[in-house]
Write a protein that holds these residues in place. Sequence first.
Motif, short mmCIF file in Angstrom:
data_model
loop_
_atom_site.label_atom_id
_atom_site.label_comp_id
_atom_site.label_asym_id
_atom_site.label_seq_id
_atom_site.Cartn_x
_atom_site.Cartn_y
_atom_site.Cartn_z
N ARG A 1 -50.47 73.62 26.99
CA ARG A 1 -50.90 74.94 26.52
C ARG A 1 -49.87 76.01 26.87
NH1 ARG A 1 -56.96 73.95 28.43
NH2 ARG A 1 -57.71 72.92 26.54
N LYS A 2 -49.37 75.95 28.09
CA LYS A 2 -48.38 76.95 28.52
C LYS A 2 -47.11 76.80 27.68
CE LYS A 2 -46.00 78.89 32.45
NZ LYS A 2 -45.79 78.88 33.89
N ARG B 1 -51.85 71.83 41.16
CA ARG B 1 -51.26 73.11 40.75
C ARG B 1 -50.06 73.38 41.64
NH1 ARG B 1 -54.33 78.20 40.95
NH2 ARG B 1 -54.54 77.71 43.15
N ASN C 1 -56.82 67.02 39.80
CA ASN C 1 -55.97 68.07 39.25
C ASN C 1 -55.03 68.59 40.32
OD1 ASN C 1 -57.16 68.07 36.66
ND2 ASN C 1 -58.84 69.33 37.43
N SER D 1 -52.92 71.77 30.73
CA SER D 1 -52.51 73.17 30.96
C SER D 1 -51.00 73.34 30.75
CB SER D 1 -52.94 73.65 32.34
OG SER D 1 -52.26 72.94 33.35
#
Length: 170
Positions: free
Chosen positions: A99-100, A59, A57, A96
Amino acid sequence: MSAPQEDEDDEAGIELFVAHFDARDRALTVHEAGHAVVASVLGAHVVFVEIDLTTGNGRSHSQNFVEHVNNLAVCVAGCRAEHAFDARSSRGTKISDFRKMRRLLLELPEAKRRAARSEGYRLAEEILREHAAKVQRLAAELMVRRWEDGTDTVRIDGDELMALLDGSGT
């Protein structure tokens, strides 16, 4: 002592293992670099970019914009960067972001959602084309650091990240 065929099989297996993780990590670095570059070009202060080598993952963190289209562009930039640089990550990497994007679109009146989404994609793709060297530079730096300090998380932040994003870095 092992037979020559077993040694060759072991080496081939190791090469496949390394190639798998190199491709996964490259896709992840390109994805996160895409987010960071688009956010930066749109005027956001990008705080950090990181990848977790254990989970696969990543970010990046930057401020949100008042303009929904800019937030949508940053949101889709990771996936668009993967497409532009032929570096496909797993669906889990994108969850993610999806979803955002859904939350952002639901904040808009239904009649404006399709146009905003389309404009977000267009803006992200335009910025990624114009600033491809920045995406490649940041992704390459994240890739190099995978093996440097033996930690599971690779992170670039502060002045070093700003230098990479404005083109004066490594």
